[in-house]
Design an enzyme around this catalytic site. Structure first.
Site, PDB file in Angstrom:
ATOM      1  N   CYS A   1       0.770  -1.196   0.254  1.00 26.10           N
ATOM      2  CA  CYS A   1       0.027   0.210   0.095  1.00 26.10           C
ATOM      3  C   CYS A   1       0.937   1.423  -0.045  1.00 26.10           C
ATOM      4  CB  CYS A   1      -1.178   0.161   1.474  1.00 26.10           C
ATOM      5  SG  CYS A   1      -1.798   1.257   0.891  1.00 26.10           S
TER       6      CYS A   1
ATOM      7  N   CYS B   1       0.182   4.675   7.150  1.00 26.00           N
ATOM      8  CA  CYS B   1       0.144   4.531   8.267  1.00 26.00           C
ATOM      9  C   CYS B   1       0.378   3.434   9.744  1.00 26.00           C
ATOM     10  CB  CYS B   1      -1.338   3.759   7.913  1.00 26.00           C
ATOM     11  SG  CYS B   1      -2.530   4.712   6.900  1.00 26.00           S
TER      12      CYS B   1
ATOM     13  N   CYS C   1       0.088  -0.317  10.567  1.00 25.71           N
ATOM     14  CA  CYS C   1      -0.466  -0.927   9.292  1.00 25.71           C
ATOM     15  C   CYS C   1       0.430  -2.181   8.839  1.00 25.71           C
ATOM     16  CB  CYS C   1      -1.048  -0.044   8.355  1.00 25.71           C
ATOM     17  SG  CYS C   1      -1.565  -2.075   6.975  1.00 25.71           S
TER      18      CYS C   1
ATOM     19  N   CYS D   1     -16.523  -9.753   5.071  1.00 25.73           N
ATOM     20  CA  CYS D   1     -15.510  -7.987   5.143  1.00 25.73           C
ATOM     21  C   CYS D   1     -14.143  -8.154   4.341  1.00 25.73           C
ATOM     22  CB  CYS D   1     -15.166  -7.762   6.379  1.00 25.73           C
ATOM     23  SG  CYS D   1     -16.863  -7.521   7.709  1.00 25.73           S
TER      24      CYS D   1
ATOM     25  N   CYS E   1     -19.408  -6.212   3.474  1.00 24.64           N
ATOM     26  CA  CYS E   1     -19.093  -4.780   3.597  1.00 24.64           C
ATOM     27  C   CYS E   1     -17.924  -5.672   3.052  1.00 24.64           C
ATOM     28  CB  CYS E   1     -18.711  -5.585   5.205  1.00 24.64           C
ATOM     29  SG  CYS E   1     -17.740  -4.210   5.705  1.00 24.64           S
TER      30      CYS E   1
ATOM     31  N   CYS F   1     -19.632   1.936   9.030  1.00 29.22           N
ATOM     32  CA  CYS F   1     -18.733   1.123   9.363  1.00 29.22           C
ATOM     33  C   CYS F   1     -17.533   1.824  10.010  1.00 29.22           C
ATOM     34  CB  CYS F   1     -18.085   0.198   9.397  1.00 29.22           C
ATOM     35  SG  CYS F   1     -17.084  -1.124   9.784  1.00 29.22           S
TER      36      CYS F   1
ATOM     37  N   ARG G   1     -18.108  -3.616  17.481  1.00 30.48           N
ATOM     38  CA  ARG G   1     -17.684  -4.373  17.036  1.00 30.48           C
ATOM     39  C   ARG G   1     -16.040  -4.523  17.959  1.00 30.48           C
ATOM     40  NH1 ARG G   1     -17.711  -3.581  11.763  1.00 30.48           N
ATOM     41  NH2 ARG G   1     -19.559  -5.148  12.175  1.00 30.48           N
TER      42      ARG G   1
END
Ligand code: SAM
Ligand code: DTB
Ligand code: SF4
Length: 331
Positions: free
Chosen positions: A47, A51, A54, A91, A124, A184, A256
Site C-alpha cells: 500500500c 499508516c 499497518c 468483510c 462489507c 462501519c 465490534r
C-alpha cells in the site's frame, strides 16, 4: 455526543459506567446476540500509504508478501466456508489508498461483490478512499456496509498517518452515507493517544448524522517492522471503558470488539460483551494478523450463553436525524 458528556461518562466509577452501558444495551438490543463477521484480505500489502500501525504499508519493512487482487473463485470459496461456519457478515479488505471508477481493478471488485452478495450474508468492503460515483456503484453491486475508520482523534491523526488527512477520511464517509450504504467506522486503541484523544474519536464518530451502523474498536496489533511495533498493550479495563462509552454514545450500532482479541483473556472479553460489544471478527485470521480460533470463540460464546445474530443483507442504512445537519461534512 459531545466531548464534555463523554468525559463525564469516562469519569464515572467503573461499575457505574458499566451499569449505564448495560442499561442502554438492553434497551436497544433485546436478545443476547453477537454478530459474527469473517474478514478476508483480498489484496494484501504494497500500500502507498504510511499508516504507522499497518503491516501492509509499502513504506514499512514488515516482511509481508505482497499479493495481487485475489481471483473471484478463491474469494467465493472462502465466503462459502465463512457462511458454513456460521458467519453472517463477510468483510473484504484491500491494501489500497482508494479505488477509482473505470479502472479494471474496480470493475473486478464490483464483480466479486455481486457474487458474494448472492450468498445471503451481509457484505462489507474496505477499499480506502471513495468518491460519490464509486460509492454508488458499490451500493448497486450489493455492498451492505463500507468500513472506513477514523482510527483516532483528528489531533493525533497526523502523528500516525501523513499521506492522507482526517478530512479525506471524513469525505469518504460522507460519500458512503450519500450512496445509502451503512457506515462501519471506528478506530484503534494503543497508538500512543491520550485518554482525551480516545474520547475525541468517539465524539467525531457519535456526532455523525446518521450515526454509523457499526463501530469497530480495535486494539493495536503491534506488527513487526512498523513504527508502532514496540507499543505498550492497552489496559484491559480501559478497553472495557471505551466499549461501554461507545455503547452509550452510539446505542443502535453494533459495537465490534475487533483486532487484539488474541491478547485478551476470556474474562476481559466477557466484560466487553457485558459493556455492550455485540460483534466480533470470527476466523483464525484478521487481514494479516492473528485472531482466536473459530472453535475457541464458539466455546466462549456458548459458555457465556450468547447466540449469533442473524444476517440482514437487505439492511437499510441508518437514517439521518432531520433536526441536525448531515455530517461528516468537510467543505
Ligand atoms: N486500506 C483501507 C483503509 O485504510 O481504510 C482498508 C484496510 S485497513 C487495513 C482497515 C483498518 O484496519 C484500518 O483503518 C485500521 O483501523 C485497522 N488496522 C490496520 N492495521 C491494524 C493493526 N496493526 N492493529 C489494529 N488495527 C489495525
Ligand atoms: C477494522 O476496524 N478492523 C479490521 C477491519 N476493520 C478491516 C482490520 C483489522 C486489521 C488488523 C491487522 C491486520 O490483520 O493486519
Ligand atoms: Fe494502506 Fe489501509 Fe494499511 Fe493505511 S491502513 S497502509 S491505507 S492498507
Amino acid at each position: 455526543m459531545k466531548f464534555t458528556e463523554l468525559k463525564a461518562l469516562h469519569d464515572l466509577p467503573f461499575f457505574e459506567l458499566l451499569k449505564r452501558a448495560r442499561a442502554v444495551h438492553e434497551e436497544h438490543w433485546e436478545k443476547p446476540e453477537v454478530q459474527l463477521c469473517t474478514l478476508m484480505s483480498i489484496k494484501t500489502g504494497g500500500c502507498s500509504e504510511d499508516c504507522s500501525y499497518c503491516a501492509q504499508s509499502a513504506r514499512h519493512d514488515s516482511g509481508l508478501e505482497v499479493e495481487r487482487l485475489l481471483s473471484k473463485e478463491v474469494i467465493m470459496e472462502r465466503a462459502r466456508a465463512a457462511r458454513a461456519t456460521g458467519s453472517t457478515r463477510f468483510c473484504m479488505g484491500a491494501a489500497w489508498r482508494g479505488v477509482r471508477g473505470g479502472t479494471q481493478r474496480f470493475e473486478q471488485v464490483l464483480d466479486i461483490v455481486r457474487d458474494v452478495s448472492s450468498l445471503g450474508m451481509e457484505v462489507c468492503v474496505t477499499l480506502g478512499e471513495l468518491g460519490p460515483d464509486e460509492a454508488a456503484a458499490l451500493k448497486k453491486a450489493g455492498v451492505t456496509a463500507y468500513n472506513h475508520n477514523v482510527d483516532t482523534s483528528p489531533e493525533h491523526y497526523p502523528n500516525i498517518v501523513t499521506t492522507h488527512t482526517y478530512d479525506d477520511r471524513l469525505r469518504t464517509i460522507r460519500n458512503v452515507q450519500d450512496a445509502g450504504m451503512s457506515v462501519c467506522c471506528g478506530g484503534i486503541l494503543g497508538l500512543g493517544e491520550t485518554r482525551d484523544d480516545r474520547l475525541r474519536m468517539l465524539e467525531v464518530i457519535s456526532e455523525f448524522n446518521p450515526q454509523p451502523e457499526s463501530v469497530p474498536i480495535n486494539s493495536l496489533m503491534p506488527m513487526p517492522g512498523t513504527p508502532l511495533e514496540g507499543s505498550d498493550p492497552v489496559d484491559p479495563f480501559d478497553l472495557v471503558r471505551m466499549i461501554a462509552i461507545a455503547r452509550i454514545a452510539v446505542p443502535k450500532a453494533k459495537v465490534r470488539l475487533s483486532a487484539g482479541r488474541t491478547r485478551l483473556s476470556d474474562e476481559t472479553q466477557a466484560l466487553c460483551f457485558f459493556a455492550g460489544a455485540n460483534s466480533i471478527f470470527y476466523g483464525d485470521k484478521l487481514l494479516t494478523a492473528k485472531n482466536p480460533a473459530v472453535e475457541k470463540d464458539r466455546a466462549l460464546l456458548a459458555r457465556l450463553d450468547l447466540e449469533t445474530l442473524a444476517p440482514d443483507p437487505a439492511m437499510t442504512a441508518p437514517s439521518a436525524c432531520e433536526e441536525r445537519p448531515l455530517s461528516p461534512c468537510c467543505e
